[in-house]
Design a protein around this motif. Structure first.
Motif: not given
Length: 249
Positions: A216-232, A235-246
């Motif tokens: 059971n996973i809960e994201i407590l700090d989304a901004a912090g998790l984004e900071a730890v995540s790689c740049r990928c 790019l792939v989030k919905d409004d990213g350069a290759i996101g599904m928003g396109n």
């Protein structure tokens, strides 16, 4: 893992459908109606295998509130997640490009409903629907671009950052900060041993970015998790350069 699809009961069918598949709902109403005649709503359960590499694609699936993981398979046992498909997408689109065989393993990550259509009938409708053609060309192009990015990510980025990216994508697909993912599933998705997942998840938990207990996973700090995540992820989030928003221009 076995596939055990269930038709919805009349009671289930009568429930209000506040969540719909975004690909289907973005088509003109007459095309939506035509495709609806081909489809049936089925329920898929966690662990159901909808496709295996090399198997003939018999059905196309449009998730409604389920989530499907796309796994590349090496030597029949080693796997790596190269995509995740929720209500924004579909699986089986390669049929309309002339590929009748599945290229990845499609496993249900979150139980729920999906619209299922016969692959041959869908391909016939695709051939005469220009707006569907334009939509699916954009969709398959985006899905491929994301798969390439994830493959690069898996080779060059550290596991902690990759796990953060994977959790953020799952959060986006499910539109929820809370979800269930076992160590075993994450190991299959990230192409590592379970001990590696345990270590990376503990690191994220120690930084108070997530809580993780028995899958059971809960994201407590989304901004912090984004900071730890790689740049990928950027790019792939919905409004990213290759996101599904396109896809939904």
């Amino acid at each position: 893992m076995h596939t055990h699809l269930l038709h919805l009961s009349e009671e289930d069918r009568s429930q209000p459908r506040t969540v719909v598949n975004r690909l289907l709902s973005s088509l003109p109403e007459d095309e939506q109606a035509q495709l609806a005649k081909l489809g049936e709503t089925v329920r898929v359960e966690v662990g159901d295998v909808l496709y295996e590499p090399g198997q003939t694609i018999r059905y196309i699936y449009f998730p409604i509130d389920s989530l499907i993981s796309l796994l590349a398979v090496a030597e029949g046992r080693m796997t790596l997640e190269v995509g995740a498909v929720g209500r924004e997408g579909m699986i089986g689109a390669s049929v309309v490009l002339g590929h009748e065989m599945a290229q990845v393993r499609a496993v249900v990550q979150r139980a729920g409903r999906a619209m299922r259509m016969d692959a041959v009938e869908f391909a016939t409708e695709f051939a005469r629907m220009e707006s569907l053609q334009r939509l699916l060309y954009r969709y398959t192009d985006t899905l491929l671009a994301q798969a390439i990015q994830i493959a690069v990510c898996s080779r060059f980025h550290v596991l902690e950052a990759r796990l953060a990216r994977s959790l953020l994508i799952t959060r986006d697909r499910l539109q929820s900060e809370k979800f269930h993912l076992t160590h075993e599933f994450l190991a299959h998705a990230l192409g590592v041993r379970r001990v590696g997942v345990t270590k990376a998840a503990s690191a994220l938990q120690n930084q108070k970015l997530i809580s993780y207990s028995r899958g059971n996973i809960e994201i407590l700090d989304a901004a912090g998790l984004e900071a730890v995540s790689c740049r990928c992820y950027e790019l792939v989030k919905d409004d990213g350069a290759i996101g599904m928003g396109n896809v939904f221009l």
